[in-house]
Design a protein around this motif. Structure first.
Motif, mmCIF file in Angstrom:
data_model
loop_
_atom_site.group_PDB
_atom_site.id
_atom_site.type_symbol
_atom_site.label_atom_id
_atom_site.label_comp_id
_atom_site.label_asym_id
_atom_site.label_seq_id
_atom_site.Cartn_x
_atom_site.Cartn_y
_atom_site.Cartn_z
ATOM 1 N N PHE A 79 3.073 5.339 -3.056
ATOM 2 C CA PHE A 79 2.842 5.407 -1.610
ATOM 3 C C PHE A 79 1.484 4.819 -1.245
ATOM 4 C CE2 PHE A 79 1.877 7.239 2.482
ATOM 5 C CZ PHE A 79 3.092 7.213 3.130
ATOM 6 N N PHE A 80 0.449 5.187 -2.016
ATOM 7 C CA PHE A 80 -0.884 4.706 -1.649
ATOM 8 C C PHE A 80 -1.054 3.212 -1.918
ATOM 9 C CE2 PHE A 80 -5.547 4.319 -2.009
ATOM 10 C CZ PHE A 80 -5.835 4.704 -0.717
ATOM 11 N N ALA A 81 -0.334 2.680 -2.895
ATOM 12 C CA ALA A 81 -0.372 1.232 -3.126
ATOM 13 C C ALA A 81 0.132 0.479 -1.894
ATOM 14 C CB ALA A 81 0.479 0.875 -4.342
ATOM 15 N N HIS A 85 -2.044 -2.116 1.361
ATOM 16 C CA HIS A 85 -1.557 -3.333 2.019
ATOM 17 C C HIS A 85 -1.438 -3.114 3.529
ATOM 18 C CE1 HIS A 85 0.556 -7.090 2.586
ATOM 19 N NE2 HIS A 85 1.580 -6.461 3.137
ATOM 20 N N LYS A 86 -0.977 -1.950 3.933
ATOM 21 C CA LYS A 86 -0.812 -1.657 5.358
ATOM 22 C C LYS A 86 -2.156 -1.638 6.082
ATOM 23 C CE LYS A 86 3.707 -0.838 5.593
ATOM 24 N NZ LYS A 86 4.618 -1.575 6.491
ATOM 25 N N PHE A 87 -3.216 -1.171 5.398
ATOM 26 C CA PHE A 87 -4.533 -1.123 6.052
ATOM 27 C C PHE A 87 -5.042 -2.532 6.347
ATOM 28 C CE2 PHE A 87 -9.034 -0.431 6.656
ATOM 29 C CZ PHE A 87 -9.064 0.764 7.353
ATOM 30 N N LEU A 88 -4.834 -3.445 5.403
ATOM 31 C CA LEU A 88 -5.209 -4.842 5.647
ATOM 32 C C LEU A 88 -4.426 -5.396 6.836
ATOM 33 C CD1 LEU A 88 -6.745 -7.432 4.511
ATOM 34 C CD2 LEU A 88 -4.573 -7.984 3.437
ATOM 35 N N MET A 89 -3.128 -5.131 6.874
ATOM 36 C CA MET A 89 -2.291 -5.623 7.968
ATOM 37 C C MET A 89 -2.710 -5.006 9.302
ATOM 38 S SD MET A 89 -0.499 -7.785 6.410
ATOM 39 C CE MET A 89 0.506 -8.266 7.806
ATOM 40 N N MET A 90 -3.166 -3.738 9.276
ATOM 41 C CA MET A 90 -3.609 -3.094 10.515
ATOM 42 C C MET A 90 -4.826 -3.804 11.102
ATOM 43 S SD MET A 90 -5.079 0.741 11.227
ATOM 44 C CE MET A 90 -6.731 0.260 10.719
ATOM 45 N N CYS A 146 3.643 -4.090 -5.228
ATOM 46 C CA CYS A 146 4.805 -4.465 -6.048
ATOM 47 C C CYS A 146 4.663 -3.992 -7.498
ATOM 48 C CB CYS A 146 4.989 -5.984 -6.031
ATOM 49 S SG CYS A 146 5.553 -6.630 -4.461
ATOM 50 N N PHE A 147 3.497 -4.258 -8.103
ATOM 51 C CA PHE A 147 3.329 -4.011 -9.541
ATOM 52 C C PHE A 147 3.019 -2.556 -9.872
ATOM 53 C CE2 PHE A 147 2.185 -8.681 -9.750
ATOM 54 C CZ PHE A 147 3.377 -9.042 -10.354
ATOM 55 N N ALA A 189 -6.724 -5.501 -5.495
ATOM 56 C CA ALA A 189 -6.136 -5.109 -4.213
ATOM 57 C C ALA A 189 -7.193 -4.621 -3.222
ATOM 58 C CB ALA A 189 -5.084 -4.023 -4.429
ATOM 59 N N LEU A 190 -8.217 -3.923 -3.710
ATOM 60 C CA LEU A 190 -9.252 -3.390 -2.812
ATOM 61 C C LEU A 190 -10.183 -4.482 -2.297
ATOM 62 C CD1 LEU A 190 -10.248 -0.138 -4.740
ATOM 63 C CD2 LEU A 190 -8.735 -0.342 -2.768
#
Length: 298
Positions: A79-81, A85-90, A146-147, A189-190
């Motif tokens: 979930f946190f992975a 990604h969602k935070f970047l998109m936000m 994904c990974f 990712a971070l």
């Protein structure tokens, strides 16, 4: 949990109540977001707000049912992975979307010498903001979404077969290799999120992006770094065993109990930060005209 004394049962009851309150606060917040926030941002903001209650819930299940810890960790990690990604998109959405972001920063450059990858590499050149660089930033967070589930699923399969032990850090064990690979993917990712935050921080100050980013960072640190430190202390027997619990079991209990309390507080703070109506940013043309008018006034 059957062998708990009275203080232990009281502690478990309080932590379970905290978890339930976190979920109720999130449900109320999700209803508010669904009614008040535009549909383009709605799902992203709900996902980000759900991070703390989901981690609190999985930690509470792991606390009551110790044998389920591997599966609850799997659910929280997956979930946190996605939330990273969602935070970047936000941040991109809050700037008006990708096209509007490119127009706002058409002559701008990303500062890539930032944490967690390159905070010491101050000599790195700034990268021009374009569709290609935005694609690479989004890919950097998307690969983790994904990974990470694949690696967590692999570790569960090996664990059920007896080949994976979380506290076995010898080179011959699978745990150290999977954990190292997950660590590298996490850092990759971070990094894009930090790069994007530095770029849009001043523009999105009116949308409280700094406290939102701080809450996101707290979840990252508490869910990853704090858990790793406690696991290492348990492995080194610095956290003593207390029959019938071994050092590793006590370490898992401490991690879960701390996470429930911390995610409870983060859920309350998130409600304060996200439960607001923000005005949309002015288009770049209006900003340019205002700048021109300001120059002509003197």
């Amino acid at each position: 949990s059957a062998g708990l004394d009275l203080p232990g049962r009281f502690l478990f009851a309080i932590l379970t109540l905290m978890m339930l309150i976190s979920n109720l606060v999130f449900i109320e917040e999700a209803v508010y977001i669904y009614k008040k926030i535009p549909s383009s941002k709605r799902s992203i903001i709900i996902w980000i707000n759900a991070a703390a209650p989901v981690i609190a819930t999985t930690s509470c299940i792991g606390m009551w049912i110790p044998r389920s810890t591997m599966f609850t960790d799997f659910a929280a990690a997956v979930f946190f992975a996605i939330v990273i990604h969602k935070f970047l998109m936000m941040m991109i959405k809050e700037c008006g979307g990708q096209k509007m972001l490119l127009r706002r920063f058409e002559n701008g450059r990303f500062k890539i010498s930032t944490g967690p990858c390159c905070c010491c590499c101050l000599c790195l050149p700034r990268v021009r903001i374009s569709r290609r660089t935005l694609f690479w930033l989004k890919l950097g967070t998307f690969q983790f979404a994904c990974f990470r589930p694949v690696l967590m699923f692999l570790s569960i399969v090996l664990w059920t077969n007896g080949n994976y032990t979380l506290y076995n850090l010898s080179p011959k064990g699978a745990a150290i290799w999977i954990n190292c690979f997950v660590g590298v993917l996490t850092i990759i990712a971070l990094w894009p999120v930090s790069i994007m935050f530095l770029q849009v921080r001043s523009l999105l100050t009116c949308k409280k992006i700094i406290p939102k980013f701080a809450l996101y960072q707290f979840i990252v640190i508490l869910n990853n770094l704090q858990t790793s430190i406690i696991n290492i202390l348990a492995k080194q027997r610095i956290i003593p065993c207390a029959p019938p619990l071994s050092s590793s079991a006590r370490g898992a209990y401490i991690t879960q109990q701390l996470l429930i309390m911390e995610m409870f507080l983060i859920t309350l703070f998130s409600r304060v930060v996200y439960r607001r109506r923000y005005d949309d940013l002015e288009p770049p043309e209006c900003m340019a005209e205002e700048a021109g008018d300001n120059k002509q006034i003197p």
